[in-house]
Every structure is written in C-alpha cells, then in structure tokens.
Design an enzyme around this catalytic site. Sequence first.
Site, short mmCIF file in Angstrom:
data_model
loop_
_atom_site.label_atom_id
_atom_site.label_comp_id
_atom_site.label_asym_id
_atom_site.label_seq_id
_atom_site.Cartn_x
_atom_site.Cartn_y
_atom_site.Cartn_z
N ARG A 18 -10.04 67.58 -1.82
CA ARG A 18 -10.79 68.56 -1.02
C ARG A 18 -12.26 68.69 -1.42
NH1 ARG A 18 -7.67 73.89 -1.26
NH2 ARG A 18 -6.43 72.93 -2.90
N LYS A 25 -13.31 65.13 -9.58
CA LYS A 25 -13.50 66.58 -9.47
C LYS A 25 -13.98 67.23 -10.77
CE LYS A 25 -9.95 69.48 -8.97
NZ LYS A 25 -8.90 70.23 -8.27
#
Length: 473
Positions: A18, A25
Amino acid sequence: MATHPLDVVIMAAGKGTRMKSSLPKVLHRLGGRALLAHVMECAARLSARQAVVITGHGAMQVEAACAARTGAAAGLSLQFARQEPQLGTGHAVQQALPALLDDGITLVLSGDVPLTQAATLEALLAQCDGQRLALLTLTMADPTGYGRIVRAGAQASSQVRAIVEHKDAGEDERAIQEIYSGIMAVPTRLLRGWLARLDNKNAQNEYYLTDIVKFAVADGVAVVAHQITDGAQVAGVNSPVQLAELERVYQQRLAVGLMEQGVRLADPARLDVRGTLDCGPDVEIDVNCVFEGRVSLGEGVRIGANCVIAHAVIAAGAVIHPFTHIDGEALGVQVGEGALVGPFARLRPGAVLGAEVHIGNFVEVKNSTLAKGAKANHLAYLGDATVGERVNYGAGSITANYDGANKHRTVIEADVHVGSNCVLVAPLTIGAGGTVAGGSTLTKDAPAGALSVARGRQLTIENWARPVKKPKG
Ligand code: UD1
Ligand code: MG
C-alpha cells in the site's frame, strides 16, 4: 525482578504494497530517519544484547541500510535472517530462532512501527520477567483488522485465553475492542517450543505468531496483557497517509519536548526536525523552519521564519534571519557568537563564521573561514577563502576559486576593504589593510595597506552628441 538478557526480533520482511513505492516500506523516512532506524534505536535504548532483523522483500536494500546505521543504534549488535517466502508472522520469528539464545527474553517488534517508547517496552519486559508471555495491548474504538484479545471472562482483568485474528473471528469476537498491538515479550526457551507447534490452518493460511498464546495457556504458562492507551506508540505505517499522520505525531511530540526545555516556538505545528536539534536556553524559532541532521543552537539564538538548517552549530546570540539556507553536509557549518546571517543567505559545507560576522542577503559562503567582525552584506560569493578580522567584502564581489579543473584559495587579510563587483581570481592574497577598488578583477596578489585598482580608467569625451533617431521615409 531478575534481569534477563534481551534479544529483539524486528519483523521487516513484508512488502508494504500500500505504500505504492519501489522503496521497501521500512526504509521510508519519519523525522528524517528510516522507520526501521527508529525501531533499532529503541532496541539499543533497551540495552538489547542483539537485534535480529527479519528481511524478505528488498532484503539486500534493507540490510545495506541497516549496516550504515548511526546515532543511538550505532552500537547495537545486529544480525539478519531472511524469510523467503513470507508465510506469516510466526514463520518470520521462526527464521530468527537459530540466532536466539534460550537464557533470554525475545521481544518481537515490527520495523514499520516507529514511535514505541523504550519505557513502554521496559514495562512489558518487566511483566514478562523471563517467565510469562507478555502482550502489549490497546483498546480501540474501531478494532477492525486487528487480532482480538480473548479473555476467559467479561472483566478487563480476566485471564487472557487467546488472540484471534480479525479474519478468523466470529461476531462475538469481532465485538472485542482490546487488540494485540503486534508487540510481545516471550521467554525464548518457551518461544522455541511453541513456534515448533504452529500450523497454518486459518483463514489466511499463514503461520500466526499470535497462536502461541493458546499454547501458553495449554501449557499453564501465565499470559499477561500490558495495556496502554497511547495508540501512536503501536501504530504501524502501511500507506503514505499513515506515514504522514505519524510524522505529525512525531513532530508534535518533539516540539512539545523542546518547549518543555524552554525553547520558544512561534508555532509548534510549523516546525520540522529531521534529525537532532539541541537548544540552549532562550532559543526562539519562528514558523516553517526545517532542521536536518545534527543542529545545535546556543543560548539566545533566534531563527527567523522559513529557514532550512542542516548539520550546523550556531553559537550563542547569533541571529539567522528569514529564508536562510544552511547546509553543512559532511563538513558542517559553524556560525560564531552574535553573528547575523540572512535574510536569504546561503551557507554551504565548511563555512566557518567567527563572532559577530555579518552575512547578508544573497551571499553564498562555501568552505571559507571568516574571522571576527568580517562582513559580506550583499550579493556575494566567498568560496575557498580565508577572510581576516573586520574585512568588508563589497556587494557583487566573488572569489573565482575554480579554474575549471582545480580549486584555489583566496586569502583576504585583516581590515581589507573589497569594493563592489570585484572578481578575485584565486590563488590570491590581499595583504592586511589593503583596499580593492570597486569593479576590479585581481589576478595578482595585492600588497598590504595599498589601494589596488584593476579596471579600465574612466575616460571623458566632452561635448558628446548622442545619436538621434532618423526621420521616417
Ligand atoms: C498482526 C497480528 C495482529 C495484530 C497486528 C497489529 C499476527 C498473525 N497478527 O497482524 O494480531 O493485531 O499485527 O498490527 O501476527 N511480516 C513478516 N513476514 C511475514 C508476515 C509479516 O516479516 O511473513 C511482518 C510485516 O512486514 C509487518 C509485521 O510482520 O512488519 C506484521 O505483519 P502484518 O501482515 O502487518 O500482520 P497483521 O495482519 O497486521
Ligand atoms: Mg499490519
């Protein structure tokens, strides 16, 4: 309480889909440091014997970034365990087992949860005490998506029986608002046995770390929930929106900390510290300032609005006027006591300003030393220069320090007056007390005490008739 050696396992194998980014990330930055760096610093503050980072997606990049760690985490002993493929959080911790020692406590953290405070984890470790399974939990108004803490009875103090993942939970369980934060402390010798018993018979076909709770209960090992109320400490980053939200929380907490020390911030919501900012007493910072790397501000320093200041030491009483950009990078920048800088000044690596130096608007200083009381007030460049005390450096003057291949030094001795619009072609020395006439291009040393002029002489043509426009047609 006996003290037990501490091993920290940091899960950082997930993809972070996402984030919609090619950067893993845990390497996205918060407060100027990678998310993972915050977690490693926390492990270092707990005096962990070692941290084992579980890597998977972008493993090479993550491992390389960890190797270059600095600050509080610099002394932390670090190992990596690869998890390929990623079969769940239980499977992730299984990969760390060869590195873990049975005499200790294992603290499980996530690389994408940056704001956990060491004191919170110390309290969790005290609950574990080498014998119990201690879970960090939180009550949430909307617990959707989280693992629920299932207790034996309705009371908040009832025995913890299990953690049930949202996707596996029935309606009653989904109504439970107490959630598992993702952080637990486990006696390592017990963890080893429990991890061996995990299976993936669940809604996600994953090996859930959270299933060890039911094994602890079955084995008669006490399970304790350490409840906190500060959600930011266990909030993870999954998207750019969440990253920005946590950045605000981080900056706000940092600003409050500075104000509690006595720093006067015009607006705590308009300050960004992406590194470490040390402030003496009576420092004032106006709105929209950004600090990067290590910056220290001495007593009574004032920073005007819209300044960007990186890697710099600013001594007591200095004033940095609005819109000034200071970037010391590797060499650093030093601003002396009572110096005045800006507005619209630019100090680059190796700029060292003595006491009471004045650097005015649109003046750039790079790798140059200015002694006490020297002034360059308007539109000027000083690169690779050594400037003596009380020198006055005129508007529009520059050091031509670069010949296209090499850099050369300009030495301007004490009390020199450089007029406006001069080009000082380095290497060059201007002797003490000398004066350089405005508009001069100096290519040779200028002697002390003398006036040096290096420009065309003024010519006067009397009775000069200006051209006139020819009539049309
Ligand atoms: C997990 C917990 C859940 C808890 C929630 C808190 C489990 C089974 N569930 O759920 O109870 O409420 O965290 O945020 O543990 N990771 C790996 N390898 C893997 C899977 C995950 O390294 O194979 C890492 C992820 O990168 C992440 C962390 O583990 O840093 C947590 O994984 P995530 O998938 O976010 O777990 P949740 O489903 O949120
Ligand atoms: Mg998660």
